[in-house]
Design a protein around this motif. Structure first.
Motif, PDB file in Angstrom:
ATOM      1  N   GLN A  58       0.959  -1.270   0.039  1.00  0.00           N
ATOM      2  CA  GLN A  58       0.132  -0.018  -0.026  1.00  0.00           C
ATOM      3  C   GLN A  58       0.975   1.039  -0.091  1.00  0.00           C
ATOM      4  O   GLN A  58       1.189   2.029  -0.995  1.00  0.00           O
ATOM      5  CB  GLN A  58      -1.153   0.047   1.218  1.00  0.00           C
ATOM      6  CG  GLN A  58      -1.914  -1.048   1.035  1.00  0.00           C
ATOM      7  CD  GLN A  58      -2.992  -1.242   2.169  1.00  0.00           C
ATOM      8  OE1 GLN A  58      -3.264  -0.116   2.508  1.00  0.00           O
ATOM      9  NE2 GLN A  58      -3.500  -2.294   2.255  1.00  0.00           N
TER      10      GLN A  58
ATOM     11  N   CYS B  99       0.453  -1.670   6.840  1.00  0.00           N
ATOM     12  CA  CYS B  99      -0.733  -1.408   5.916  1.00  0.00           C
ATOM     13  C   CYS B  99      -1.420  -2.517   5.427  1.00  0.00           C
ATOM     14  O   CYS B  99      -2.770  -2.659   5.330  1.00  0.00           O
ATOM     15  CB  CYS B  99      -0.447  -0.721   4.458  1.00  0.00           C
ATOM     16  SG  CYS B  99       0.550   0.974   4.647  1.00  0.00           S
TER      17      CYS B  99
ATOM     18  N   GLY C 138      -7.761  -4.425   0.933  1.00  0.00           N
ATOM     19  CA  GLY C 138      -6.370  -4.349   1.754  1.00  0.00           C
ATOM     20  C   GLY C 138      -6.611  -3.212   2.909  1.00  0.00           C
ATOM     21  O   GLY C 138      -5.800  -3.256   3.790  1.00  0.00           O
ATOM     22  N   GLN C 139      -7.324  -2.150   2.840  1.00  0.00           N
ATOM     23  CA  GLN C 139      -7.738  -1.171   3.765  1.00  0.00           C
ATOM     24  C   GLN C 139      -8.247  -2.042   4.923  1.00  0.00           C
ATOM     25  O   GLN C 139      -7.846  -1.898   6.215  1.00  0.00           O
ATOM     26  CB  GLN C 139      -8.760  -0.222   3.179  1.00  0.00           C
ATOM     27  CG  GLN C 139      -8.239   0.492   2.030  1.00  0.00           C
ATOM     28  CD  GLN C 139      -7.462   1.716   2.999  1.00  0.00           C
ATOM     29  OE1 GLN C 139      -7.924   2.904   3.542  1.00  0.00           O
ATOM     30  NE2 GLN C 139      -5.872   1.662   2.704  1.00  0.00           N
TER      31      GLN C 139
ATOM     32  N   HIS D  41      -7.917  -5.232   5.740  1.00  0.00           N
ATOM     33  CA  HIS D  41      -6.962  -6.123   6.170  1.00  0.00           C
ATOM     34  C   HIS D  41      -5.668  -5.217   7.317  1.00  0.00           C
ATOM     35  O   HIS D  41      -5.652  -5.734   8.487  1.00  0.00           O
ATOM     36  CB  HIS D  41      -5.961  -6.544   5.248  1.00  0.00           C
ATOM     37  CG  HIS D  41      -6.780  -7.906   4.305  1.00  0.00           C
ATOM     38  ND1 HIS D  41      -6.163  -8.626   3.491  1.00  0.00           N
ATOM     39  CD2 HIS D  41      -7.880  -8.207   4.368  1.00  0.00           C
ATOM     40  CE1 HIS D  41      -6.723  -9.319   3.005  1.00  0.00           C
ATOM     41  NE2 HIS D  41      -8.056  -9.397   3.385  1.00  0.00           N
ATOM     42  N   GLY D  42      -5.599  -4.288   6.672  1.00  0.00           N
ATOM     43  CA  GLY D  42      -4.567  -3.466   7.565  1.00  0.00           C
ATOM     44  C   GLY D  42      -5.211  -3.037   8.974  1.00  0.00           C
ATOM     45  O   GLY D  42      -4.522  -3.167   9.992  1.00  0.00           O
TER      46      GLY D  42
END
Lengths: 174, 797
Positions: free
Chosen positions: A97, A135, B684-685, B687-688
Motif C-alpha cells: 500500500q 498497511c 487491503g484497507q 486487512h490493515g
C-alpha cells in the motif's frame, strides 16, 4: 577507510567512516533510496537487503562489514527491465500500500524462493516475521509470494531448458 | 481456515454492488514502489542540504535552568544550534495547536514531557548532528510529574501549564452531549442496568516511515518550499503563514510519497518548524528526520480514554439507553487534531448501531506530563473509543441477561426503514441495513457451529472465545457550517483538465499515504467520463499544483474529495455536451450520454466521444455562447452530511490456559461502505485495520512509570503484529449506498481499526468466561490475561 563491494552486479569502491551503517551507505553514498529505514532497534526490516544472497538488516551491518561482499537491493531485483516475479506478484496480489516495507519484504521473499521454490503459507509467514508492515495485514503479502512461486524467474525457466550457462556462471563467480 | 470470501452475495436488490470505474484494477502507484523508485521524504536530497537533529528532554517535568551550546557550536561540522531563547526572539518558541492551545517548539521555561524538544542542531551530515547533541549541556531542576490522569485534578497536583495565564489546575475542558435528565429517567425505570469502567489505553499509530521535513527557504524572494510528511498539506501551508508570517503565496508545501500516516502526520510538529528555522538561519536547505524512538515518544499518541460506561435495558433485552463519563488524558499540550467544535471528536456516536430511547455523555480532558496527541491511528475522531465502549457494554449486558451477544445485537439494531436516523446525540445516520450484514458475518463464520465447538472445548477445559462486534462509523467531515479545522471549513476541491487528445489530469486536495488515491480517483473520473483509468493522472500533495482542501484523515477522502471528483467530472461532462452539440449541429437538450460519448437521441450513430470533444474544445471551431474553450472544470464540495459505513465482525480466539497467551485463530469482517470503487483496495484497507486491532487488543500500549519515563519508546517494547500473529483474514461485504453522496460511496479506511478491537476483546472475555471474567482491559498480553484468570484484572496503567 576504503571499502569495495559488488552492488547489484556493479563494483563500487568508496572511502567512508568505519561507523557508517550499511543502510546509510546504500541510501546516501550510493543514492539507492529504495532501501528504507523504519526503526532503531533492528525490529522492522524495512532496510533488508541481500548480502551474498542472504537477507540482512542493513541498519545492523556496518558498511565496512560488507567489504568484499555481494549486495543486492530492490533496485537490482528487475533484470534487464524485466520485473522479478516477486515484484510482479506484489502488484498482482496487492501486497503493498504505502510501499515503505515493500523493498525489504520482496528481497526476503526472493531469498526464500531461491532456497525453497514452493513454500507453504506458514513458511512464508515465518520468513517475513522479522519484518513489519503497517498497511497490508500480511495476507496479501503471503499471496504475493505464492504468486511469485507459481511464476518462476525467466532465467530459471531458461535454466530448465539448459540454456542459462551465462547466468549460472555469473552466480558462481559472485 | 484460509478461505477469503471476496465476492459475498449482495443481499440488497438490484446491483448497486457493481464496483465503479473498472473495479478491481491494479494500482498505478505500484510500479514505482516495487522498483524502489518511490520518493519519500528522506529520499530528497537538495544541493547544499544540511541535517538537523533534536535534543530531547530526559525527564518528564523540570524547570529549565540553563543550556550551554558552546561545545556543540565548536564542532567543525556544525553550523547552528538553536534553543528556545533563539526562537523567542523570532516569536516562534510556541506554536498554536489544532485545538486552540499552544505547544512549545523548544523549551523556554519548563519541560512538560519526556522526549520534549529542547534544542536543535544543524550540521553537515546526520552523524555529525547526532554527535553534537552529546555536546550540549543542559541543567534541569526536576519537578514532580503528573502521570496518572485520575490524579491530575487532585488539589496537590502540580500545575503543568503555568505558561497559561490564570491557570490553576490541569483541567482542559468539560464537554457533554445528549440529554442528562432524560437519560437519568430511562435508567431509573430500566429493569437491568450494568456498568463497567472500560479503559482504552494510550497507543501510537507508528507508521513505518517516521515524520520528517526538508525546509528550503530562499532569502532572495522570501519563498519557502517545505517538503513534509503531512496528511494535510494545504492546512499546513495556511498554518505556517499564520505562524511564521511568511505570506501564503510564498509558501509551497509538498507532501511526497508517504510511508503510512495513520493519523500520525496530521498536525505540525516542532521538528518541522525547526527545519524551517534552520533553513532561515543557515540560508541552506535543512532536512530533519526523526528516529523511531522520537516518533513513539513525542508525536501524536492515540486513545487514552478512561470510560465509565453504563447501559440500561429491559429484562427481555431491549436496550434503552447508554450513558458514559470519560476522563481523557491529552498530555502536556492539547494538540488533538479534530474539528474545532468537537473537543472529544465524534465520541458522541457511542450510541452505536442501536435504536435507543436516551443517551448522554460527558468528557473531561486533563493535562498530564506526557506527549500531546489523542486523535490518531485511524480513530475517525474518537469513533474507535465510542465503538469500543458501546460494543463492550452490549457484550457485558448480554452476559448479564444470559443472551447470545449476536442475538442481542440483532434485536436492537436500527431498522433499515428508520434511516436517515437521528440518534440521541445529534447525528443523522445516512443509511444502513444492519441485519443482513450481521447474518452474512454469522453465516461466513459458521456461528452456530462455532458455539457448539466452544461448548465441547469448554468441557475439555480448553479456552475458546467467540467475539462479536457491530459498528457504525462516522466519516467524511464534513459540512462547512458544522466542521472546521482551526477555522478552515472541511470542504475539498477538485480540478479536472481533459487534454486535447483526450487524456486527463485530476488534481485533488487530499493526500494519500498508501490508500491508493492515484488509482481510485482516476477510477471515479473513468466512471463519469468514460476515459480509461490509465489515461488519467491524479495529482496530489503539492500546494502549488492542487486546489485547497483539508487533507486525508478521518476516512474523509472518498466522502468529501471523492464527491468533489465525481462532481467536477460531471461538470466537465456537461461542458462537453454543449461543445458536442455545436460539433453535431444539434441542440444540447437533444443529446444523450453513454459512457464516454454524447450522441443525438434516436440517432446513436451521430455522436462525439470525449476525446473528439476535447480536441474540438481546444481547436478552432466556433464554440457555443458562454463556453470558453478547453475541456476543464473545478469545484469545491461541501458535503451535506457525513457518511456512516458499518460492519459486522466476528473473531475466534484460543487462549492457552497454561500461559494466558491469546491466538487470533479466525477473523471474519463484513463491511458495508456503500458503493465500492475498487474492491481490491477496500480489502487491503480492511486487512490493515484488522491488524491494527490485533496489535491494540493483544500487545500495544504506550506506558509510563511514576516518574514519567516512557516505557514504550521503541519497537523492543511497543509491539506491532508480524505475519505470525495474524490469521488469513476472511472478508465479505454488503452494499448500502450513501443517499447523499454523488456516487453513493462511504469512507472505509478506518472501519476495521474501529471495529476489530471490541470483537477481539469480546472474544477473549468470552474465552475466559469459565474463570468468571466479565471484562478485561487492553492490551490482553499473556501476563494480563493470566492475572484476569486469577481474578486480578486491573486497568493497564
Amino acid at each position: 577507510m576504503q571499502i569495495s563491494m559488488k552492488v547489484n552486479g556493479d563494483d563500487v569502491s568508496r572511502d567512508i567512516e568505519p561507523r557508517v551503517l550499511l543502510v546509510h551507505f546504500i541510501r546516501e553514498v550510493l543514492g539507492l533510496t529504495g532501501t528504507h529505514w523504519g526503526c532503531d532497534t533492528t525490529n522492522c526490516g524495512t532496510c533488508v537487503v541481500l548480502m551474498d544472497g542472504q537477507p540482512v538488516k542493513s541498519c545492523t551491518v556496518l558498511a565496512v562489514m560488507a567489504d568484499g561482499h555481494d549486495i543486492r537491493t530492490v533496485e537490482g531485483l528487475a533484470v534487464g527491465g524485466t520485473l522479478d516475479p516477486v515484484q510482479q506478484g506484489f502488484m498482482e496480489e496487492h501486497g503493498l500500500q504505502c510501499g515503505f516495507c515493500t523493498p525489504g519484504m520482496m528481497l526476503t521473499a526472493r531469498a526464500l524462493l531461491d532456497r525453497n521454490p514452493h513454500p507453504d503459507d506458514a513458511e512464508i509467514r515465518e520468513a517475513i516475521s522479522g519484518q513489519i508492515c503497517r498497511c497490508t495485514g500480511y495476507a496479501t503479502i503471503v499471496r504475493s509470494v505464492q504468486w511469485a512461486a507459481a511464476h518462476p524467474l525467466a532465467t530459471d525457466a531458461a535454466a530448465d531448458d539448459g540454456a542459462a550457462a551465462e547466468s549460472t556462471a555469473e552466480e558462481v563467480t559472485a | 481456515m484460509t478461505t477469503v470470501q471476496e465476492h459475498a452475495p449482495n443481499p440488497a436488490a438490484g446491483d448497486p454492488g457493481r464496483p465503479i470505474g473498472y473495479g478491481r484494477i491494479q494500482r498505478k502507484e505500484d510500479p514505482r514502489f516495487v522498483r524502489g523508485k518511490g520518493n519519500y521524504l528522506d529520499d530528497i536530497v537538495l544541493p547544499g542540504m544540511l541535517h538537523g537533529a533534536v535534543l530531547r528532554a530526559p525527564v518528564a517535568h523540570a524547570r529549565l535552568v540553563s543550556i550551554d551550546t558552546t561545545e556543540a557550536l565548536a564542532h567543525p561540522r556544525v553550523l547552528a544550534v538553536i534553543t528556545g531563547k533563539d526562537l523567542q526572539a523570532l516569536n516562534l518558541a510556541w506554536a498554536p495547536t489544532l485545538s486552540a492551545d499552544v505547544q512549545a517548539v523548544l523549551v523556554t521555561d519548563k519541560v512538560r514531557f519526556q522526549g520534549q524538544e529542547v534544542a536543535f542542531v544543524v550540521a553537515e551530515d546526520r552523524y555529525a548532528a547526532r554527535d553534537a547533541l552529546e555536546l550540549i549541556d543542559v541543567e534541569y531542576d526536576v519537578l514532580p510529574p503528573v502521570i496518572d490522569a485520575r490524579r491530575a485534578l487532585d488539589p496537590d497536583a502540580p500545575v503543568i501549564r503555568d505558561d497559561i495565564e490564570g491557570r490553576t489546575d490541569n483541567r482542559i475542558f468539560d464537554w457533554e452531549m445528549g440529554d442528562a435528565a432524560e437519560t437519568e429517567a430511562v435508567f431509573a425505570a430500566a429493569d437491568v442496568v450494568v456498568s463497567q469502567e472500560v479503559v482504552y489505553p494510550r497507543v501510537h499509530p507508528a507508521p513505518m516511515e517516521t515524520c520528517g521535513a526538508v525546509a528550503d527557504f530562499d532569502p532572495v524572494d522570501g519563498r519557502l518550499t517545505l517538503y513534509e510528511t503531512t496528511q494535510a498539506p494545504h492546512a499546513h501551508r495556511t498554518l505556517y503563514a499564520m505562524v511564521a508570517g511568511i505570506p501564503e503565496h510564498k509558501i509551497r508545501v509538498v507532501s511526497p510519497d508517504i510511508g503510512g500516516g495513520f493519523g500520525n502526520k496530521v498536525g505540525i510538529y516542532p521538528g518541522y518548524v525547526l527545519a524551517v528555522v534552520g533553513s532561515i538561519v543557515t540560508g541552506r536547505p535543512v532536512k530533519w528526520v526523526e528516529d523511531r524512538s522520537e516518533n513513539l515518544m513525542s508525536t501524536s499518541f492515540a486513545r487514552d480514554y478512561i470510560m465509565q460506561g453504563e447501559i440500561a435495558a429491559t429484562k427481555e433485552g431491549k436496550i434503552l439507553a447508554v450513558r458514559t463519563s470519560v476522563l481523557a488524558d491529552h498530555g502536556a499540550f492539547n494538540a488533538t487534531a479534530q474539528p474545532t467544535k468537537n473537543p472529544a471528536g465524534f465520541f458522541s456516536i457511542f450510541t452505536g448501531s442501536y435504536d435507543l430511547k436516551a443517551a448522554y455523555c460527558k468528557v473531561r480532558g486533563v493535562y498530564t506530563n506526557k506527549a500531546p496527541g489523542g486523535v490518531a491511528y485511524a480513530c475517525s475522531f474518537r469513533v474507535t473509543e465510542a465503538v469500543y465502549l458501546v460494543e463492550r457494554m452490549v457484550d457485558i449486558l448480554a452476559r448479564k441477561l444470559e443472551m447470545d451477544p449476536a442475538e442481542l445485537r440483532l434485536k436492537n439494531f436500527i431498522r433499515p426503514e428508520q434511516f436517515p436516523y437521528a440518534n440521541k446525540t445529534g447525528w443523522v445516520y445516512d443509511s444502513g441495513n444492519y441485519e443482513p450484514a450481521m447474518r452474512l458475518s454469522m453465516q461466513m463464520a459458521g456461528y452456530d457451529e462455532l458455539r457448539r465447538e466452544q461448548l465441547e472445548k469448554r468441557e475439555r477445559g480448553e479456552l475458546m472465545g467467540i467475539g462479536v462486534a457491530f459498528f457504525t462509523e462516522t466519516v467524511g467531515a464534513g459540512p462547512r457550517k458544522h466542521f472546521d479545522i482551526v477555522g478552515l471549513g472541511m470542504a475539498d476541491g477538485a480540478e479536472l483538465r481533459v487534454h486535447p487528445t483526450g487524456k486527463a489530469v485530476v488534481r485533488i486536495s487530499v493526500q494519500s499515504q498508501g490508500q491508493g488515491h492515484e488509482t481510485t480517483f482516476a477510477q471515479i473520473v473513468a466512471e463519469e467520463l468514460g476515459i480509461p483509468p490509465e489515461s488519467i493522472d491524479v495529482v496530489h500533495g503539492d500546494t502549488d499544483q492542487t486546489p485547497f482542501g483539508l487533507g486525508t484523515y478521518g476516512s474523509r477522502s472518498t466522502p468529501v474529495s471523492g464527491g468533489a471528483v465525481a462532481l467536477v467530472a460531471r461538470k466537465v461532462r456537461e461542458k462537453a455536451k454543449f461543445i458536442a452539440a455545436a460539433m453535431l449541429e444539434a441542440r444540447p437538450e437533444d443529446l444523450e450520454w453513454e459512457k464516454g460519448r454524447w450522441f443525438v437521441k434516436g440517432d446513436p450513430g451521430a455522436g462525439k466521444t470525449i476525446a473528439e470533444i476535447a480536441l474540438g474544445a481546444h481547436g478552432t471551431m466556433a464554440l457555443p455562447e458562454g463556453i470558453d474553450g478547453n475541456l476543464d472544470a473545478e469545484v469545491t464540495y461541501d458535503p451535506p452530511n457525513l457518511t456512516f459505513p458499518f460492519g459486522a465482525y466476528i473473531c475466534v480466539v484460543d487462549v492457552d490456559a497454561g500461559t494466558g497467551a491469546v491466538k487470533v485463530r479466525r477473523f471474519i469482517a463484513v463491511d458495508d461502505c456503500g458503493t465500492r470503487i475498487n474492491p481490491m483496495i477496500i480489502e487491503g484497507q480492511v486487512h490493515g485495520g484488522l491488524t491494527d486491532g490485533v496489535g491494540m487488543a493483544l500487545m500495544q500500549i504506550i506506558a509510563f512509570d511514576e516518574d514519567g519515563n516512557c516505557l514504550s519508546g521503541s519497537f523492543m517494547d511497543y509491539l506491532i503484529p508480524t505475519a505470525m500473529e495474524v490469521p488469513d483474514w476472511e472478508t465479505g461485504y454488503t452494499v448500502t449506498p450513501s443517499p447523499h453522496h454523488p456516487i453513493g460511496a462511504k469512507g472505509i479506511g478506518e472501519s476495521a481499526t474501529v471495529g476489530s478491537p471490541p470483537a477481539i476483546v469480546n472474544a477473549i472475555v468470552d474465552a475466559l468466561a469459565p474463570y468468571g471474567v466479565t471484562h478485561m482491559d487492553m492490551p490482553c498480553t499473556p501476563a494480563r490475561v493470566w492475572e484476569a484468570m486469577q481474578g486480578r484484572h486491573g486497568p493497564p496503567v
